[in-house]
Write a protein that holds these residues in place. Structure first.
Motif, PDB file in Angstrom:
ATOM      1  N   ALA A 185       0.921  -1.399   0.128  1.00 54.97           N
ATOM      2  CA  ALA A 185       0.069  -0.022  -0.187  1.00 54.97           C
ATOM      3  C   ALA A 185       0.802   1.103   0.018  1.00 54.97           C
ATOM      4  N   GLY A 186       1.983   1.270   0.808  1.00 52.81           N
ATOM      5  CA  GLY A 186       2.801   2.410   0.806  1.00 52.81           C
ATOM      6  C   GLY A 186       3.436   2.701  -0.216  1.00 52.81           C
ATOM      7  N   VAL A 187       4.016   1.659  -1.121  1.00 57.12           N
ATOM      8  CA  VAL A 187       4.933   1.786  -2.348  1.00 57.12           C
ATOM      9  C   VAL A 187       3.719   2.478  -3.355  1.00 57.12           C
ATOM     10  N   GLY A 188       2.508   1.517  -3.384  1.00 63.24           N
ATOM     11  CA  GLY A 188       1.585   2.070  -4.287  1.00 63.24           C
ATOM     12  C   GLY A 188       1.368   3.443  -4.144  1.00 63.24           C
ATOM     13  N   ARG A 189       1.199   3.852  -3.217  1.00 62.25           N
ATOM     14  CA  ARG A 189       0.796   5.242  -2.818  1.00 62.25           C
ATOM     15  C   ARG A 189       1.890   6.134  -3.308  1.00 62.25           C
ATOM     16  N   THR A 190       3.109   5.865  -2.926  1.00 63.00           N
ATOM     17  CA  THR A 190       4.229   6.735  -3.526  1.00 63.00           C
ATOM     18  C   THR A 190       4.401   6.806  -4.842  1.00 63.00           C
ATOM     19  N   LEU A 191       4.216   5.685  -5.517  1.00 56.16           N
ATOM     20  CA  LEU A 191       4.384   5.395  -6.955  1.00 56.16           C
ATOM     21  C   LEU A 191       3.094   5.905  -7.843  1.00 56.16           C
ATOM     22  N   ARG A 192       1.933   6.221  -7.029  1.00 58.39           N
ATOM     23  CA  ARG A 192       0.929   6.903  -7.879  1.00 58.39           C
ATOM     24  C   ARG A 192       1.060   7.902  -8.685  1.00 58.39           C
ATOM     25  N   PRO A 193       1.861   9.047  -8.275  1.00 57.61           N
ATOM     26  CA  PRO A 193       2.053   9.913  -8.916  1.00 57.61           C
ATOM     27  C   PRO A 193       3.002   9.785 -10.337  1.00 57.61           C
ATOM     28  N   VAL A 194       3.910   8.642 -10.253  1.00 55.64           N
ATOM     29  CA  VAL A 194       4.694   8.296 -11.252  1.00 55.64           C
ATOM     30  C   VAL A 194       3.800   7.756 -12.236  1.00 55.64           C
ATOM     31  N   ALA A 195       2.624   6.963 -11.801  1.00 55.88           N
ATOM     32  CA  ALA A 195       1.826   6.295 -12.854  1.00 55.88           C
ATOM     33  C   ALA A 195       1.110   7.486 -13.601  1.00 55.88           C
ATOM     34  N   ALA A 196       0.645   8.653 -12.929  1.00 54.45           N
ATOM     35  CA  ALA A 196       0.076   9.807 -13.317  1.00 54.45           C
ATOM     36  C   ALA A 196       1.035  10.444 -14.461  1.00 54.45           C
ATOM     37  N   ILE A 197       2.200  10.585 -13.954  1.00 58.35           N
ATOM     38  CA  ILE A 197       3.438  11.211 -14.922  1.00 58.35           C
ATOM     39  C   ILE A 197       3.499  10.358 -16.067  1.00 58.35           C
ATOM     40  N   ARG A 198       3.591   9.197 -15.898  1.00 53.21           N
ATOM     41  CA  ARG A 198       3.796   8.108 -17.316  1.00 53.21           C
ATOM     42  C   ARG A 198       2.666   8.096 -18.070  1.00 53.21           C
ATOM     43  N   ALA A 199       1.308   8.160 -17.539  1.00 54.28           N
ATOM     44  CA  ALA A 199       0.167   8.362 -18.395  1.00 54.28           C
ATOM     45  C   ALA A 199       0.191   9.647 -19.168  1.00 54.28           C
ATOM     46  N   ARG A 200       0.654  10.810 -18.563  1.00 53.75           N
ATOM     47  CA  ARG A 200       0.505  11.874 -19.264  1.00 53.75           C
ATOM     48  C   ARG A 200       1.686  11.984 -20.193  1.00 53.75           C
ATOM     49  N   GLY A 207       3.445  16.218 -32.164  1.00 54.09           N
ATOM     50  CA  GLY A 207       2.367  17.039 -32.653  1.00 54.09           C
ATOM     51  C   GLY A 207       1.726  17.801 -31.655  1.00 54.09           C
ATOM     52  N   ASP A 208       1.984  17.564 -30.285  1.00 54.66           N
ATOM     53  CA  ASP A 208       1.472  18.330 -29.357  1.00 54.66           C
ATOM     54  C   ASP A 208       2.336  18.289 -28.264  1.00 54.66           C
ATOM     55  N   LEU A 209       3.398  19.368 -28.227  1.00 55.17           N
ATOM     56  CA  LEU A 209       4.244  19.461 -26.997  1.00 55.17           C
ATOM     57  C   LEU A 209       3.830  20.434 -25.953  1.00 55.17           C
ATOM     58  N   SER A 210       2.486  20.780 -25.910  1.00 61.33           N
ATOM     59  CA  SER A 210       2.176  21.881 -24.736  1.00 61.33           C
ATOM     60  C   SER A 210       1.591  21.134 -23.653  1.00 61.33           C
ATOM     61  N   LEU A 211       1.528  19.828 -23.614  1.00 56.86           N
ATOM     62  CA  LEU A 211       1.263  19.077 -22.649  1.00 56.86           C
ATOM     63  C   LEU A 211       2.174  19.079 -21.257  1.00 56.86           C
ATOM     64  N   ARG A 212       1.918  19.133 -20.323  1.00 55.91           N
ATOM     65  CA  ARG A 212       2.930  18.921 -19.019  1.00 55.91           C
ATOM     66  C   ARG A 212       2.288  17.735 -17.998  1.00 55.91           C
ATOM     67  N   VAL A 213       3.387  17.122 -17.468  1.00 53.85           N
ATOM     68  CA  VAL A 213       3.040  16.131 -16.610  1.00 53.85           C
ATOM     69  C   VAL A 213       2.603  16.621 -15.295  1.00 53.85           C
ATOM     70  N   PRO A 214       1.711  15.815 -14.539  1.00 55.67           N
ATOM     71  CA  PRO A 214       1.415  16.283 -13.232  1.00 55.67           C
ATOM     72  C   PRO A 214       2.560  16.651 -12.013  1.00 55.67           C
ATOM     73  N   GLU A 215       2.547  17.571 -11.352  1.00 56.17           N
ATOM     74  CA  GLU A 215       3.326  17.875 -10.227  1.00 56.17           C
ATOM     75  C   GLU A 215       2.780  17.639  -8.687  1.00 56.17           C
ATOM     76  N   PRO A 216       3.466  16.704  -8.170  1.00 55.64           N
ATOM     77  CA  PRO A 216       2.805  16.373  -6.906  1.00 55.64           C
ATOM     78  C   PRO A 216       2.831  17.768  -6.011  1.00 55.64           C
ATOM     79  N   PRO A 217       2.037  17.955  -4.967  1.00 53.28           N
ATOM     80  CA  PRO A 217       2.469  19.198  -4.123  1.00 53.28           C
ATOM     81  C   PRO A 217       3.579  19.029  -3.065  1.00 53.28           C
ATOM     82  N   ARG A 218       4.161  17.862  -2.913  1.00 53.10           N
ATOM     83  CA  ARG A 218       5.090  17.676  -2.085  1.00 53.10           C
ATOM     84  C   ARG A 218       6.465  18.076  -2.697  1.00 53.10           C
TER      85      ARG A 218
END
Length: 475
Positions: A185-200, A207-218
């Motif tokens: 659970a802890g590693v999954g929660r820690t890596l959850r932003p990584v999954a979001a970064i990878r998806a983005r 063709g579209d370089l304007s997108l940016r990966v989400p930045e965690p608040p920490r």
């Protein structure tokens, strides 16, 4: 086996960390559980043996020669009491409780012994303390032979049938499972932003370089990775945009001379009697020279933008003096120097920059060009100014863009490519310096600033051989 391993290695970081923690927890908790099992068993047995030994001693002390306890009562703190002779035969026991347990005789040298005694089949066991009865009391049990008293307590249910080991093992497995779940659970929660970064990141395409990966608040490593990735994507977007714009500008600049060349050649072929072939060839050669000048300028600009210059100590005063003294045509060039500022740079490239700035000033000057070299605030400053019509404030940055030529520049130098100042700024930026147009009472004032050579910096950086600097095309 897979790759020399008994088990395949999990691909997921989450699974690898969970498996590692589970294995380590199982090893550590097994060692702790075995120690606790050993300590608990010994503590329980020691407490029970202490009770049985005290009961046996109290019973021996209560014996008197006047009354022989041939049928002793079972003490309250004991579950078994027997008096045996040297052959292990029971000579006295409580009438109400005679468990079928055959006691092991003591050795000839033993006086007290604690051990576990079990009945037939091992279904009923006792923690028994055996004590040799003093010689003066042996006659109470017949013929003065050696006798022993056995006092026992039934083995607790916790110690019977390996229940303590089973409970300990169950606790170890439960704790291991809890540690594995917490890690998962802890590693999954820690890596959850990584999954979001990878998806983005997978959505970002050329063709579209304007997108940016989400930045965690920490402000942890993942957040730093996201910010670094966004800065990289921003630089890539800017670079690709500049390349696309540059490619469009180059194609536009090349289209006109190529079209003109084709028209002249087609005209010469279509109207051979009306067009002089020599005039057509001369016009084609002039257009070819124009194309070659543009292509050379583009190659120089691209090389300056991509290759880091080879650095060496450069005396700017001596460099400027050489350049000003070689200008024997056009408006005179006057030089002023203060101190001896030295910089770490590519001498040939800086020579090209000064040559282009002075030549550009001579084209627009009315009477003279002023060149001054000085230093201050850790910078070497080279000022090239003229007394011409100057550059309007809104055009002071545009003139450093590739292929941008103002109307006055086109009039004074129709054959220019518009790449000279762009190449100069690219060279200066590669030297960690700045090149801009500053305010001036009259004419244009180009200010070149480079970091001074500090005493603690190396005197030369021989990383690659110094290539001859190409001639910067006229602006």
């Amino acid at each position: 086996m897979t790759g020399g391993r008994l088990l395949p290695r999990p691909r997921s970081i989450r699974a690898r960390y969970t498996l590692t923690v589970a294995l380590l927890s199982l090893i550590v908790l097994t060692a702790i559980g075995a120690s606790l099992d050993f300590v608990t068993r010994n503590a329980v047995e020691a407490r029970l043996f202490q009770a049985t030994q005290r009961t046996a001693v109290d019973w021996i002390v209560s014996m008197t020669s006047e009354r022989a306890p041939l049928t002793p009562a079972l003490p309250r703190r004991a579950d078994l009491l027997q008096v045996t002779d040297a052959r292990g035969r029971v000579v006295a026991a409580p009438a109400q409780d005679a468990p079928p347990v055959r006691m092991t005789p003591l050795g000839t040298a033993e006086r007290v012994r604690n051990r576990t005694e079990c009945g037939p089949g091992g279904d009923q066991c006792f923690l028994v303390t055996a004590i040799r009865i003093p010689p003066q009391l042996n006659h109470l049990f017949g013929q003065g032979a050696t006798h022993y008293i056995h006092v026992g307590k039934a083995r607790p249910a916790l110690l019977a049938a390996h229940r303590l080991e089973l409970l300990t093992g169950a606790g170890v497995l439960a704790a291991t499972a809890l540690a594995a779940w917490a890690t998962w659970a802890g590693v999954g929660r820690t890596l959850r932003p990584v999954a979001a970064i990878r998806a983005r990141a997978s959505q970002i395409t050329a063709g579209d370089l304007s997108l940016r990966v989400p930045e965690p608040p920490r402000d942890d490593e993942i957040a730093q990775l996201a910010r670094t990735a966004n800065r990289t994507f921003a630089e890539i977007e800017e670079t690709v945009g500049c390349q696309r714009q540059f490619a469009q500008i180059v194609s536009h600049e090349l289209r006109s001379p190529v079209t003109g060349l084709r028209v002249r050649l087609e005209e010469a072929l279509t109207y051979p009697d009306e067009v002089d072939p020599h005039d057509a060839i001369r016009a084609a050669l002039a257009t070819t020279e124009r194309l070659q000048s543009i292509i050379d300028g583009v190659l120089i600009y691209a090389r300056v933008k991509q290759e880091a210059p080879t650095l060496e100590p450069v005396d700017l005063v001596a460099l400027a003096r050489e350049e000003t003294s070689s200008k024997t045509y056009g408006p005179p060039v006057r030089m002023h120097a203060s101190g001896e500022p030295k910089v770490l740079g590519n001498r040939l490239q800086l020579t090209g920059v000064l040559t282009n700035l002075i030549a550009n000033a001579q084209r627009h000057a009315e009477t003279a060009v002023e060149v001054s070299v000085a230093s201050g605030d850790g910078e070497a400053v080279v000022i090239v100014s003229d007394d011409g019509c100057g550059v309007a404030p809104q055009d002071r940055e545009r003139v450093f863009e590739p292929f941008v030529r103002l109307a006055d520049g086109r009039r004074r130098d129709p054959g220019g490519s518009g790449l000279g100042l762009a190449i100069c700024r690219a060279i200066v930026r590669a030297h960690n310096g700045t090149l801009r147009i500053e305010d001036s009472p009259r004419g244009a004032r180009f200010a070149l600033r480079l970091p001074l050579l500090s005493p603690d910096r190396p005197s030369a950086v021989p990383t690659t051989a110094i290539r001859p600097a190409p001639v910067i095309p006229a602006h």
